[in-house]
Enzyme design. Structure first.
Site, PDB file in Angstrom:
ATOM      1  N   ASP A  44      41.415  61.883  46.315  1.00 37.75           N
ATOM      2  CA  ASP A  44      41.381  61.526  44.751  1.00 37.75           C
ATOM      3  C   ASP A  44      39.933  61.312  44.229  1.00 37.75           C
ATOM      4  O   ASP A  44      39.840  60.864  43.159  1.00 37.75           O
ATOM      5  CB  ASP A  44      42.443  60.501  44.620  1.00 37.75           C
ATOM      6  N   HIS A  51      45.987  67.922  43.569  1.00 36.90           N
ATOM      7  CA  HIS A  51      44.712  67.755  42.866  1.00 36.90           C
ATOM      8  C   HIS A  51      44.605  68.479  41.367  1.00 36.90           C
ATOM      9  O   HIS A  51      45.756  69.245  41.169  1.00 36.90           O
ATOM     10  CB  HIS A  51      43.593  68.706  43.601  1.00 36.90           C
TER      11      HIS A  51
END
EC number: 6.3.4.4
Length: 425
Positions: free
Chosen positions: A13, A41
């Site tokens: 992340d 993503h």
């Protein structure tokens, strides 16, 4: 040749998707080399958000997108993702799949759910999407590969053998109903028909591109601290999202890698279980989560938030041999007052400047912090490094000094245009 590898330096992340999207504007190939659909993503283009799981982040650019040999693929998820972005106007005829990539089967997903629900077992916090069991079958040489979907007779034989073994486990050990062979075979036969034109031997193609000095961008999922070998084991993923994982996951020589680009968030986050030395609990941690929008792109799970951990940062820089750092979400730190960066751990009275292998010892670790002055200005529209607040630059310079690696790009917002390029990558 120009082989660029982009890896996460923390627990995922970090904003790899955005950076890969930006870098892929000039790339001839973008190659995903490990993982599966167990991580999302995010790419933001002109304010429009695209959340991807299997497709490389460069899919919104013109270069060929390769899902490499080291990836495990759920065909249903792949087709759903293709359909979703095509409906939003994106082209996907440049997406290809390695014939060596392994296939996630329904019994992998079922096994993942079972293992995470067993009472006495350590809870890893898996996404229950069959990633680990698929990799386990790969290592035990029982896996089904994309090439098998091109030969239905071979696929039928392998499925029949595997399903017999898996159903023995489901029925006799866990008291569950067996999975039906015909249902699975017909389902995957349908998937094979829809994706067979994308399945190719990607290895000679990628190596030829590198030999011809084309720009090939290698994209990892997850991050360094989730690596099966070097992460906070057992709270890790089942593959190697490090620079070293590129050679086995994409099928190239390490000599063909020119740059190792590490993406690092200006603070630290983690999803799920496992040690987190710099975690900030309570109201202030919640504040960072709120400002940074720290919730899983796919699951929506709240991420644990903490100060920037440069013990982890140094570890990632060294193991990956990083040449450049991309610092993301520095804008989230605006207005937070005094800022902290962790430079070492104290464990049982001993100072550690490296991440120890003993994961349980990290639960006892006390972070040793340096405190820096913060800044209050909104920096989201700044385009030049020298226009950043003085204390923001001091923060970046101190991080760079501790890591021993240059910060080449600073991200000041989610859009692909919100970047400050300090030096060319």
């Amino acid at each position: 040749m120009a082989g660029y590898v982009v890896v996460g330096t923390q627990w995922g992340d970090e904003g790899k998707g955005k950076i890969i999207d930006v870098l892929s504007e000039k790339a001839d190939y973008v190659v995903r080399f490990q993982g599966g659909n167990n991580a999302g993503h995010t790419v933001v283009v002109d304010g429009e958000k695209f959340i991807l799981q299997l497709l490389p982040s460069g899919v919104l650019q013109a270069g060929t997108c390769v899902i490499g040999p080291g990836v495990v693929i759920d065909p249903k998820v792949f087709l759903d993702e293709i359909d979703r972005i095509e409906k939003r106007g994106a082209k996907t005829d440049h997406v290809i799949i390695s014939d060596r990539a392994h296939v996630i089967m329904p019994y992998h997903i079922e096994m993942d759910k079972i293992r995470e629900s067993v009472e006495d077992r350590i809870k890893i916090g898996t996404t229950k999407k069959g990633i680990g069991p698929c990799y386990a079958d790969k290592i035990s040489r029982d896996g089904i590969r994309m090439s098998d979907l091109l030969d239905l007779k071979q696929f039928e034989e392998k499925l029949r053998y595997n399903l017999k073994e898996k159903n023995e486990i489901f029925t006799k050990i866990y008291g569950l109903e067996p999975l039906d062979f015909d249902t699975i075979f017909e389902e995957y036969k349908g998937y094979a028909e829809k994706i067979k034109h994308r399945i190719v031997d990607t290895i000679p193609m990628v190596n030829k591109a590198l030999d011809e000095n084309k720009l090939v961008l290698f994209e990892g999922a997850q991050a360094m601290m989730l690596d099966i070998n070097y992460g906070t084991y057992p709270y890790v993923t089942s593959s190697s999202p490090t620079l070293g994982g590129v050679t086995t996951g994409a099928g190239i020589s390490p000599r063909k890698i020119d740059k190792g680009i590490g993406v690092m968030k200006a603070y630290t986050t983690r999803v799920g279980e496992g040690p987190f030395v710099t975690e900030i609990k309570g109201e202030f941690g919640d504040k960072i989560r709120g400002i940074g929008g720290e919730y899983g792109a796919v699951t929506g799970r709240p991420r644990r938030c903490g100060w920037l951990d440069l013990v982890v940062g140094r570890y990632a820089t060294e193991i990956n041999g990083l040449t450049d750092i991309v610092m993301t979400k520095i804008d989230v730190l605006s207005g937070l007052g005094k800022l902290k960066i962790c430079t070492a751990y104290e464990i049982d009275g001993v100072i550690h400047e490296y991440v120890p292998a003993d994961t349980k010892s990290l639960d006892r670790a006390i972070p040793i912090y340096e405190e820096l002055d913060g800044w209050d200005e909104d920096i989201t529209q700044i385009k030049k490094y020298e226009d950043l607040p003085v204390n923001c630059r001091k923060y970046l310079e101190r991080v760079q000094e501790i890591l021993g690696c240059p910060i080449s790009v600073v991200s000041v917002g989610p859009d692909r245009s919100q970047n400050i390029h300090i030096r060319e990558i």
